[in-house]
Design a protein around this motif. Sequence first.
Motif, PDB file in Angstrom:
ATOM      1  N   THR A  12       0.741  -1.257   0.121  1.00 31.58           N
ATOM      2  CA  THR A  12       0.025   0.006  -0.156  1.00 31.58           C
ATOM      3  C   THR A  12       0.852   1.358  -0.142  1.00 31.58           C
ATOM      4  OG1 THR A  12      -0.126   0.034   2.483  1.00 31.58           O
ATOM      5  CG2 THR A  12      -1.757  -1.126   1.232  1.00 31.58           C
ATOM      6  N   ALA A  13       2.272   1.221   0.039  1.00 33.70           N
ATOM      7  CA  ALA A  13       3.301   2.195  -0.215  1.00 33.70           C
ATOM      8  C   ALA A  13       3.932   1.910  -1.242  1.00 33.70           C
ATOM      9  CB  ALA A  13       4.039   2.407   0.795  1.00 33.70           C
ATOM     10  N   GLU A  14       3.995   2.947  -2.395  1.00 29.61           N
ATOM     11  CA  GLU A  14       4.855   2.883  -3.696  1.00 29.61           C
ATOM     12  C   GLU A  14       5.526   4.260  -3.984  1.00 29.61           C
ATOM     13  OE1 GLU A  14       4.138   1.570  -8.376  1.00 29.61           O
ATOM     14  OE2 GLU A  14       2.545   1.723  -6.644  1.00 29.61           O
ATOM     15  N   VAL A  15       6.641   4.375  -4.270  1.00 30.71           N
ATOM     16  CA  VAL A  15       7.264   5.489  -4.865  1.00 30.71           C
ATOM     17  C   VAL A  15       6.890   5.347  -6.297  1.00 30.71           C
ATOM     18  CG1 VAL A  15       9.528   6.732  -5.113  1.00 30.71           C
ATOM     19  CG2 VAL A  15       9.190   5.535  -2.981  1.00 30.71           C
ATOM     20  N   TRP A  24       7.757  11.311  -4.717  1.00 30.31           N
ATOM     21  CA  TRP A  24       6.365  11.230  -4.560  1.00 30.31           C
ATOM     22  C   TRP A  24       6.107   9.895  -4.229  1.00 30.31           C
ATOM     23  CZ3 TRP A  24       2.956  14.877  -4.799  1.00 30.31           C
ATOM     24  CH2 TRP A  24       3.346  16.199  -5.296  1.00 30.31           C
ATOM     25  N   LEU A  25       5.340   9.774  -3.208  1.00 33.91           N
ATOM     26  CA  LEU A  25       4.873   8.377  -2.711  1.00 33.91           C
ATOM     27  C   LEU A  25       3.236   8.240  -2.524  1.00 33.91           C
ATOM     28  CD1 LEU A  25       6.117   6.225  -0.763  1.00 33.91           C
ATOM     29  CD2 LEU A  25       5.761   7.782   1.211  1.00 33.91           C
ATOM     30  N   VAL A  26       2.692   7.151  -3.006  1.00 34.30           N
ATOM     31  CA  VAL A  26       1.222   6.695  -2.945  1.00 34.30           C
ATOM     32  C   VAL A  26       1.348   6.071  -1.713  1.00 34.30           C
ATOM     33  CG1 VAL A  26      -0.541   5.719  -4.060  1.00 34.30           C
ATOM     34  CG2 VAL A  26       0.845   7.277  -5.408  1.00 34.30           C
ATOM     35  N   VAL A  27       0.479   6.376  -0.596  1.00 38.55           N
ATOM     36  CA  VAL A  27       0.310   5.604   0.620  1.00 38.55           C
ATOM     37  C   VAL A  27      -1.115   5.466   0.743  1.00 38.55           C
ATOM     38  CG1 VAL A  27       0.557   5.591   3.001  1.00 38.55           C
ATOM     39  CG2 VAL A  27       2.322   6.503   1.661  1.00 38.55           C
ATOM     40  N   ASP A  29      -3.816   4.960  -1.314  1.00 39.60           N
ATOM     41  CA  ASP A  29      -4.437   5.872  -2.086  1.00 39.60           C
ATOM     42  C   ASP A  29      -4.282   7.319  -2.231  1.00 39.60           C
ATOM     43  OD1 ASP A  29      -5.565   3.750  -3.705  1.00 39.60           O
ATOM     44  OD2 ASP A  29      -7.116   3.605  -2.302  1.00 39.60           O
ATOM     45  N   ARG A  30      -3.496   7.800  -1.249  1.00 38.16           N
ATOM     46  CA  ARG A  30      -2.812   9.225  -1.100  1.00 38.16           C
ATOM     47  C   ARG A  30      -1.668   9.405  -1.613  1.00 38.16           C
ATOM     48  NH1 ARG A  30      -3.623  10.167   5.343  1.00 38.16           N
ATOM     49  NH2 ARG A  30      -1.798   8.385   4.912  1.00 38.16           N
ATOM     50  N   GLU A  31      -1.395  10.571  -2.573  1.00 34.92           N
ATOM     51  CA  GLU A  31      -0.273  10.872  -2.793  1.00 34.92           C
ATOM     52  C   GLU A  31       0.421  12.171  -2.149  1.00 34.92           C
ATOM     53  OE1 GLU A  31       1.624  11.256  -7.415  1.00 34.92           O
ATOM     54  OE2 GLU A  31      -0.208  12.360  -7.061  1.00 34.92           O
ATOM     55  N   LEU A  32       1.697  11.685  -1.583  1.00 35.74           N
ATOM     56  CA  LEU A  32       2.213  12.553  -0.933  1.00 35.74           C
ATOM     57  C   LEU A  32       3.821  12.881  -1.444  1.00 35.74           C
ATOM     58  CD1 LEU A  32       1.799  10.640   2.456  1.00 35.74           C
ATOM     59  CD2 LEU A  32       0.689  12.585   1.636  1.00 35.74           C
ATOM     60  N   PHE A  33       4.313  14.123  -1.269  1.00 38.80           N
ATOM     61  CA  PHE A  33       5.514  14.361  -1.687  1.00 38.80           C
ATOM     62  C   PHE A  33       6.477  14.483  -0.597  1.00 38.80           C
ATOM     63  CE2 PHE A  33       8.853  17.674  -2.747  1.00 38.80           C
ATOM     64  CZ  PHE A  33       9.399  16.781  -3.888  1.00 38.80           C
ATOM     65  N   VAL A  34       7.652  13.999  -0.513  1.00 41.08           N
ATOM     66  CA  VAL A  34       8.697  13.962   0.528  1.00 41.08           C
ATOM     67  C   VAL A  34       9.954  14.695   0.147  1.00 41.08           C
ATOM     68  CG1 VAL A  34       9.984  12.284   1.819  1.00 41.08           C
ATOM     69  CG2 VAL A  34       7.903  11.324   0.967  1.00 41.08           C
ATOM     70  N   PRO A  35       9.931  16.128   0.381  1.00 37.07           N
ATOM     71  CA  PRO A  35      11.046  16.937  -0.144  1.00 37.07           C
ATOM     72  C   PRO A  35      12.182  16.493   0.686  1.00 37.07           C
ATOM     73  CG  PRO A  35       9.705  17.983   1.422  1.00 37.07           C
ATOM     74  CD  PRO A  35       9.015  16.762   1.056  1.00 37.07           C
TER      75      PRO A  35
END
Length: 117
Positions: A12-15, A24-27, A29-35
């Motif tokens: 359930t987590a994918e870069v 960018w990371l999908v966790v 079904d949410r997309e998050l940016f990891v700066p």
Amino acid sequence: MKSSRRGKRTSTAEVTNVSAQGFWLVVADRELFVPFADFPWFRDASIGQILAVEHPSANHLYWPQLDVDLAVESIEHPERYPLVSRAPSARRAKPEGAQAVRERRPGYRAGGRRRSV
């Protein structure tokens, strides 16, 4: 010929993308940016190390090759989790004997003006 349906997602987590600024990371079904500015542990990591993310629980991510554990909330709200270190900064830390070396440097004046950093 008809293709079969895709299988279930195993993670359930994918870069999904890596750039010079972060990834960018999908966790779930949410997309998050990891700066990288907020998460410096990833700045010098290889693409393979960043891609190898595990999602052991709903709010926990783990990169085993980097030994980095993060709460999903810390990615969503990095301002709530400032980076704090008790290690002395490089500017403040002086090796033993640094003062003696400085006093022997040509042109050094004791009590002279110090350049601001």
